[in-house]
Write a protein that holds these residues in place. Structure first.
Motif, mmCIF file in Angstrom:
data_model
loop_
_atom_site.group_PDB
_atom_site.id
_atom_site.type_symbol
_atom_site.label_atom_id
_atom_site.label_comp_id
_atom_site.label_asym_id
_atom_site.label_seq_id
_atom_site.Cartn_x
_atom_site.Cartn_y
_atom_site.Cartn_z
ATOM 1 N N GLY A 83 0.804 -1.210 0.000
ATOM 2 C CA GLY A 83 0.000 0.000 0.000
ATOM 3 C C GLY A 83 0.838 1.262 0.000
ATOM 4 O O GLY A 83 0.500 2.249 -0.670
ATOM 5 N N GLN A 84 1.933 1.230 0.736
ATOM 6 C CA GLN A 84 2.803 2.409 0.770
ATOM 7 C C GLN A 84 3.441 2.654 -0.597
ATOM 8 O O GLN A 84 3.476 3.786 -1.087
ATOM 9 C CB GLN A 84 3.895 2.213 1.822
ATOM 10 N N PHE A 85 3.937 1.603 -1.225
ATOM 11 C CA PHE A 85 4.543 1.762 -2.546
ATOM 12 C C PHE A 85 3.513 2.248 -3.562
ATOM 13 O O PHE A 85 3.828 3.074 -4.425
ATOM 14 C CB PHE A 85 5.152 0.437 -3.018
ATOM 15 N N ALA A 86 2.284 1.725 -3.481
ATOM 16 C CA ALA A 86 1.244 2.126 -4.423
ATOM 17 C C ALA A 86 0.924 3.603 -4.277
ATOM 18 O O ALA A 86 0.816 4.329 -5.272
ATOM 19 C CB ALA A 86 -0.011 1.276 -4.208
ATOM 20 N N MET A 87 0.770 4.066 -3.048
ATOM 21 C CA MET A 87 0.433 5.476 -2.832
ATOM 22 C C MET A 87 1.570 6.389 -3.287
ATOM 23 O O MET A 87 1.343 7.410 -3.942
ATOM 24 C CB MET A 87 0.120 5.720 -1.361
#
Length: 595
Positions: free
Chosen positions: A410-414
């Motif tokens: 999720g962090q990489f996606a955001m």
């Protein structure tokens, strides 16, 4: 065609070819110094070196994850064969990736498959892991060759609206996976406490433990990888214990692995077979893996190091997914041997506690639905209380490990899709809150069946999101400007496209099943509308992957992202050949070897 070092590079090209060459530059020019730094020749031991990644678009420092990178040892005395020390240096990202194949949703899919079809679907589980290895190989290669992960490349390649849609779909997949992890952890705590911790209490506890595990990476990247390896070991030991305790017929296991057929399978078993693909292949895992491989120092200016990194990451991913397959095999075989073919009355007579979980009475000869909770009770009644508690420990390890990988994804996606960087605790608070609120509601005001039944719905949701990871992955890994001579070959393109259409067919199957199951008119209209919108989005990404529209190549963001033309270069003759490979859009000169 390839330029020769004797002077053929001086031959003039057409204007169209020159324009294409500019458009299809590599991503290498925007790499941070830490990404392109070559380890000193004299270094021979595996160590960590400090390096701060730089945000590729904004230029701001990124201290989220890879504050330190693993240095890969050089070959001793110029030897270029296989090295266990190098394999160990590259070991880590593949095992973190493989945790998504071991989350509570997968475990429940395994036990339901065994309970409904016996040993007849093991071959499909193996096939799903082989497909996963193929796709994870592509995502790892993308991260190694480009130095970027999928979300960052999506930011540069797609217009704003499709990019946001893509981000939303991946977030839905992450939140769905997160809900399964919350459910699994809550059930594990309930079983371990003999019901003293209510389900909603277990759900709330996951908030605290997530923040606890979140800061483990502060102790170093390798220590974090070892911790995840420890959780995988716990799953292997606990589920392996259940396998030994139940003692399935090994001949039946071997037949299930190698005979690709499901004779006399009913409609429930067929639906479960289709659901295995959605449960095993996690769309957000491709984005995660393409980012995790950047934790190793690889000099992407030389072909040998890039090719070597691809080789070792593939080997490591293969080992990790083999371990994942074995653990999933344990679970499926346990319930194939112990649960399949047993009448509901026979099970309830020996395990009255299961009767409390039923929402309605069942006839003696009915088939009893099984889930993570009922499975634990079944093991405890038939094979002793230790089997129940050991099962719960394995489920707890599954939920905790997959929680962290979902947070990273999720962090990489955001960061990639939106070019937004949040502090980790804010990111966890958002995704975990979205996952927990509906789960707490169901856990507090309904029974265990409704809570575990959510896993079936969430597996379908995961399957519906797969095209939004698969199509961009195929697009980027076939793009000569991003991958250069490492772009997909013809065989790989055909294989992945066939796989993509099979998955789309599975999604159509699920859509028809859902449509037929709804008797209310407005419900059918709503489902039809949603699937029409879904089809339009998928069609857009199909056309982008096929190169039928040129926005991606003409995008100013993409041009800014790739910067000036930069080829691989090296210090030896072999790497000069790699430097001389040129890929043009019109195909006049190309080298699409699949190294």
């Amino acid at each position: 065609m390839m330029r020769s070092r004797e002077g053929e590079s001086s031959l003039s090209r057409s204007g169209a070819a020159q324009d294409a060459s500019k458009e299809y530059g590599t991503l290498m020019s925007v790499l941070s110094p830490s990404d392109t730094e070559t380890p000193s020749k004299g270094r021979r031991r595996l160590e960590l070196t400090s390096s701060r990644a730089v945000d590729d678009v904004s230029g701001q420092k990124n201290e989220t994850y890879f504050e330190k990178k693993v240095v890969v040892p050089d070959y001793p005395n110029g030897w270029y064969g296989f090295s266990f020390r190098k394999l160990w240096a590259f070991t880590g990202p593949g095992f973190l990736m493989s945790i998504a194949y071991l989350d509570p949703g997968n475990i429940e899919s395994d036990l339901r498959s065994g309970a409904l079809a016996g040993f007849k679907l093991i071959w499909l589980l193996l096939l799903a892991h082989c497909i996963g290895l193929l796709l994870q190989r592509l995502s790892a290669r993308l991260g190694v060759v480009s130095g970027k992960h999928m979300a960052q490349i999506s930011y540069a390649m797609y217009p704003k609206i499709p990019r946001i849609i893509l981000w939303l779909m991946i977030e839905i997949a992450i939140i769905g996976s997160d809900m399964q992890e919350v459910i699994g952890t809550a059930i594990a705590l309930n079983l371990l406490s003999s019901g003293r911790i209510p389900l909603y209490g277990g759900v709330l506890i996951t908030i605290v433990d997530t923040f606890f595990f979140l800061f483990l990476d502060k102790y170093g990247l390798r220590k974090l990888e070892v911790f995840f390896g420890f959780l995988i070991t716990i799953m292997a030991i606990t589920f392996g214990y259940e396998y030994i305790k139940v003692d399935p017929n090994q001949i039946d296991v071997i037949k299930g692995v190698f005979i690709p057929w499901c004779s006399h399978c009913n409609s429930q078993a067929i639906t479960q077979a289709v659901g295995i693909v959605g449960a095993v292949i996690m769309p957000h895992n491709f984005y995660l893996h393409s980012a995790l491989v950047r934790s190793r120092e690889v000099n992407r200016n030389t072909r040998k190091e890039v090719s070597e990194a691809n080789k070792y990451f593939f080997m490591e991913s293969g080992i990790a997914l083999f371990v994942s397959f074995v653990i999933n095999l344990f679970v499926m075989c346990v319930f194939a041997a112990g649960f399949f073919g047993k009448a509901a009355g026979e099970i309830i007579d020996k395990c009255p506690a299961i009767n409390k979980t039923l929402t309605s009475p069942v006839a003696y000869n009915d088939t009893l639905d099984v889930d993570i909770y009922v499975g634990g009770l079944f093991l405890g009644c038939f094979y002793g209380l230790p089997a129940l508690y050991i099962w719960a420990v394995g489920i707890l390890a599954s939920g905790q490990s997959s929680t962290m990988t979902g947070t990273y994804a999720g962090q990489f996606a955001m960061e990639g899709f939106l070019n937004i960087r949040w502090k980790r605790w804010k990111r966890v608070l958002l995704t975990r809150s979205v996952a927990i609120l509906p789960t707490v509601f169901v856990a507090a005001f309904s029974n265990i069946n409704r809570l575990t039944g959510m896993n079936d719905v969430l597996n379908v949701v995961q399957s519906l999101q797969i095209p939004f990871a698969l199509l961009p992955l195929l697009h980027f890994t076939s793009h000569p400007g991003i991958m250069k001579s490492f772009q997909n070959g013809i065989g790989m393109k055909i294989a992945v496209w066939l796989l993509g259409f099979c998955i789309l067919g599975i999604n159509v199957y699920f859509s028809i099943e859902t449509f037929l199951a709804i008797s209310v008119t407005w419900g059918r209209v709503l489902i039809s509308l949603l699937m029409a919108i879904y089809g339009v989005f998928v069609l857009y990404f199909i056309t982008a992957a096929l190169g039928l529209h040129q926005y991606c190549q003409k995008s100013q963001i993409f041009q800014d992202f790739i910067g000036a033309k930069a080829d691989f270069h090296s210090e030896d003759d072999d790497n000069d050949e790699f430097h001389d490979q040129i890929v043009l859009v019109n195909g006049q000169e190309s080298d699409s070897s699949d190294i």
